[in-house]
Scaffold this active site. Structure first.
Site, PDB file in Angstrom:
ATOM      1  N   LYS A 139     -23.187 -14.694  -3.556  1.00  0.00           N
ATOM      2  CA  LYS A 139     -24.631 -14.653  -3.478  1.00  0.00           C
ATOM      3  C   LYS A 139     -25.167 -13.848  -4.653  1.00  0.00           C
ATOM      4  O   LYS A 139     -24.453 -12.948  -5.111  1.00  0.00           O
ATOM      5  CB  LYS A 139     -25.112 -14.070  -2.156  1.00  0.00           C
ATOM      6  N   TYR A 224     -30.257  -9.983   1.291  1.00  0.00           N
ATOM      7  CA  TYR A 224     -29.682  -9.739   2.626  1.00  0.00           C
ATOM      8  C   TYR A 224     -30.766  -9.761   3.693  1.00  0.00           C
ATOM      9  O   TYR A 224     -30.551 -10.243   4.805  1.00  0.00           O
ATOM     10  CB  TYR A 224     -28.926  -8.401   2.665  1.00  0.00           C
TER      11      TYR A 224
HETATM   12  P1  NAD Z   1     -18.781  -6.787 -11.557  1.00  0.00           P
HETATM   13  O1  NAD Z   1     -19.593  -6.438 -12.752  1.00  0.00           O
HETATM   14  O2  NAD Z   1     -17.950  -5.727 -10.941  1.00  0.00           O
HETATM   15  O3  NAD Z   1     -17.821  -8.019 -11.885  1.00  0.00           O
HETATM   16  C1  NAD Z   1     -18.273  -9.145 -12.588  1.00  0.00           C
HETATM   17  C2  NAD Z   1     -17.100  -9.781 -13.287  1.00  0.00           C
HETATM   18  O4  NAD Z   1     -17.578 -10.906 -14.040  1.00  0.00           O
HETATM   19  C3  NAD Z   1     -16.411  -8.841 -14.279  1.00  0.00           C
HETATM   20  O5  NAD Z   1     -15.018  -8.937 -14.120  1.00  0.00           O
HETATM   21  C4  NAD Z   1     -16.826  -9.366 -15.646  1.00  0.00           C
HETATM   22  O6  NAD Z   1     -15.835  -9.166 -16.633  1.00  0.00           O
HETATM   23  C5  NAD Z   1     -17.005 -10.852 -15.353  1.00  0.00           C
HETATM   24  N1  NAD Z   1     -17.868 -11.549 -16.302  1.00  0.00           N
HETATM   25  C6  NAD Z   1     -17.653 -12.790 -16.733  1.00  0.00           C
HETATM   26  N2  NAD Z   1     -18.571 -13.152 -17.630  1.00  0.00           N
HETATM   27  C7  NAD Z   1     -19.407 -12.110 -17.765  1.00  0.00           C
HETATM   28  C8  NAD Z   1     -20.577 -11.880 -18.557  1.00  0.00           C
HETATM   29  N3  NAD Z   1     -21.067 -12.817 -19.387  1.00  0.00           N
HETATM   30  N4  NAD Z   1     -21.183 -10.696 -18.434  1.00  0.00           N
HETATM   31  C9  NAD Z   1     -20.731  -9.746 -17.590  1.00  0.00           C
HETATM   32  N5  NAD Z   1     -19.620  -9.915 -16.830  1.00  0.00           N
HETATM   33  C10 NAD Z   1     -18.962 -11.084 -16.908  1.00  0.00           C
HETATM   34  O7  NAD Z   1     -19.805  -7.401 -10.495  1.00  0.00           O
HETATM   35  P2  NAD Z   1     -19.539  -7.609  -8.944  1.00  0.00           P
HETATM   36  O8  NAD Z   1     -20.093  -6.474  -8.200  1.00  0.00           O
HETATM   37  O9  NAD Z   1     -18.125  -7.985  -8.734  1.00  0.00           O
HETATM   38  O10 NAD Z   1     -20.508  -8.870  -8.633  1.00  0.00           O
HETATM   39  C11 NAD Z   1     -20.135 -10.196  -8.953  1.00  0.00           C
HETATM   40  C12 NAD Z   1     -20.876 -11.168  -8.022  1.00  0.00           C
HETATM   41  O11 NAD Z   1     -20.510 -10.887  -6.683  1.00  0.00           O
HETATM   42  C13 NAD Z   1     -22.400 -11.057  -8.058  1.00  0.00           C
HETATM   43  O12 NAD Z   1     -22.971 -12.334  -7.944  1.00  0.00           O
HETATM   44  C14 NAD Z   1     -22.747 -10.222  -6.848  1.00  0.00           C
HETATM   45  O13 NAD Z   1     -24.029 -10.486  -6.317  1.00  0.00           O
HETATM   46  C15 NAD Z   1     -21.657 -10.651  -5.881  1.00  0.00           C
HETATM   47  N6  NAD Z   1     -21.335  -9.600  -4.887  1.00  0.00           N
HETATM   48  C16 NAD Z   1     -21.302  -9.941  -3.577  1.00  0.00           C
HETATM   49  C17 NAD Z   1     -21.003  -8.998  -2.613  1.00  0.00           C
HETATM   50  C18 NAD Z   1     -20.921  -9.369  -1.160  1.00  0.00           C
HETATM   51  O14 NAD Z   1     -20.802  -8.483  -0.321  1.00  0.00           O
HETATM   52  N7  NAD Z   1     -20.958 -10.652  -0.832  1.00  0.00           N
HETATM   53  C19 NAD Z   1     -20.747  -7.670  -3.009  1.00  0.00           C
HETATM   54  C20 NAD Z   1     -20.768  -7.355  -4.354  1.00  0.00           C
HETATM   55  C21 NAD Z   1     -21.074  -8.329  -5.297  1.00  0.00           C
END
Ligand code: NAD
Length: 375
Positions: A139, A224
């Site tokens: 999401k 949420y």
């Molecule tokens: P994060 O920054 O920790 O991880 C993102 C990943 O994407 C990194 O490994 C990064 O290297 C990679 N990536 C690939 N292309 C990229 C670019 N162009 N720029 C930046 N990063 C790039 O983020 P996250 O917290 O893991 O969030 C990722 C997704 O998951 C989001 O859509 C977020 O909303 C979702 N999320 C959902 C929940 C949930 O409970 N469902 C919780 C946290 C995050």
């Protein structure tokens, strides 16, 4: 003393006798038995985006009996190496963002779980669908209604499933409230309150970059309350009013919302009042009011344990790691066509985007805006 060989023989025999050895939950041994006995039972997943949430999902999948992490897609070779070592991922199942379309020729991967920054989801999901693999997407599923519909279309065209990581739609205490509402234990629903927020840190992260996040708190955490309003009330809103407050325009630049309050009206006459923010702590609360009773959850959407109570007393469903449950359930949805109690497919993801589009429109116009989530 029994030899290891005896032990393995015994396990093999019991696996043959009990091909659905789900009672052996959690051990990798049980996963192997299930794989051997009935491969169709286990969804083989590649994770795209090895960041913080991707890592959490990968860890939780170690305890999943119906899904298995078998591949990775990442732009960082060193992370791929780490994950290969940690999760035993073979070289042939490792891809980067340029070559992952080749996954279409890999019969050992069933689905790709997209866990990258929001603005990348749409194109990545369409590429995965065109490669003939099922799509699980985090999401917000995309940035707006138009993108959401494109993703739904692409998955339909390729005959693959599209599921959104709405883990709360599978959470037992949440589902208990839904059951109570459906069985009229709360009476006619009158009001919902959703509070979703946290104080965001590092000003340089992608969540505060409009191009990658598609907005601010609303896309990340406010969603949420949007999603929650729908499953708690049990209806989709038909109008919204919304007001934005920005106290730090340096950190929350143009197009990146800091705080938005929004109000919904539902077809039954129920109303909702919600808050989405990146600038207040301890905000994770749902409250549902009916003519016969109430239900509240606090925390309502965190990683758990989820805590709640109703007019009848505390909610006491046991905590299970959300992402483990999600991956087990999604496996059944994809491989067996199981219908979850609360849907979490691409249509649901797009409905939230239609509503978020309307919230932003209401902020800009200052007027009550109509919402139509008809699909
Ligand atoms: P994060 O920054 O920790 O991880 C993102 C990943 O994407 C990194 O490994 C990064 O290297 C990679 N990536 C690939 N292309 C990229 C670019 N162009 N720029 C930046 N990063 C790039 O983020 P996250 O917290 O893991 O969030 C990722 C997704 O998951 C989001 O859509 C977020 O909303 C979702 N999320 C959902 C929940 C949930 O409970 N469902 C919780 C946290 C995050």
């Amino acid at each position: 003393m029994k030899s290891r060989r005896d032990f393995l023989q015994k396990i093999t025999l019991s696996a043959m006798a009990f091909p659905f050895a789900h009672h052996l939950q959690g051990s990798s041994l049980s996963k192997n038995i299930t794989v051997g006995a009935n491969r169709e039972e286990v969804l083989r997943v590649a994770i795209m985006g090895l960041g913080s949430y991707g890592t959490r999902v990968a860890e939780a999948m170690q305890d999943s009996t119906r899904s298995k992490l078998v591949g990775v897609i990442s732009g960082t070779p060193s992370k791929i190496k780490d994950w290969q070592g940690k999760y035993g991922i073979p070289e042939k199942n490792c891809y980067n963002y340029e070559n992952f379309d080749q996954i279409k020729d890999n019969p050992d991967i069933d689905a790709v779980y997209i866990i990258t920054p929001n603005s990348l989801h749409k194109d990545q999901a369409i590429r995965v669908a065109n490669a003939g693999k099922h799509v699980i997407c985090e999401k917000p599923m995309a940035l707006n209604e138009k993108e959401g519909r494109e993703m739904v279309q692409a998955c339909k065209k390729n005959n693959v499933k599209l599921l959104v990581g709405y883990r709360m739609r599978l959470e037992p205490n949440t589902l208990e409230i839904v059951r109570m509402r459906e069985e009229d234990e709360l009476g006619k629903i009158m009001f919902f309150q959703g509070l979703s927020g946290f104080r965001i840190g590092d000003p340089n992260q992608w969540r505060l970059d409009k191009d990658l996040a598609g907005g601010g708190a609303m896309m990340d955490i406010g969603i949420y309350s949007v999603n929650g309003a729908r499953y708690m009330v049990g209806e989709d809103p038909i109008w919204v009013t919304a007001q934005e407050t920005k106290t730090d325009p340096e950190k929350f630049k143009e197009g990146v919302d800091e705080t938005i309050q929004f109000q919904f009206g539902f077809p039954s006459g129920a109303v909702a009042s919600c808050l989405s923010t990146y600038n207040m702590s301890h905000l994770d609360r749902f409250f549902l009011n009916g003519q016969k009773g109430f239900a509240e959850l606090q925390p309502a959407t965190g990683y758990g344990p989820i805590k709640g109570r109703t007019h009848k007393g505390p909610l006491e469903k046991p905590h299970v790691t959300h992402q483990t449950v999600q991956m087990d359930e999604m496996s059944d949805m994809i491989l067996k066509g199981k219908e979850p109690k609360l849907p979490l497919d691409g249509v649901e993801g797009t409905k939230d985007l239609i509503i978020i589009d309307a919230i932003y429109k209401a902020v800009a116009s200052g007027r009550k805006e109509k919402i139509d989530v008809t699909f």
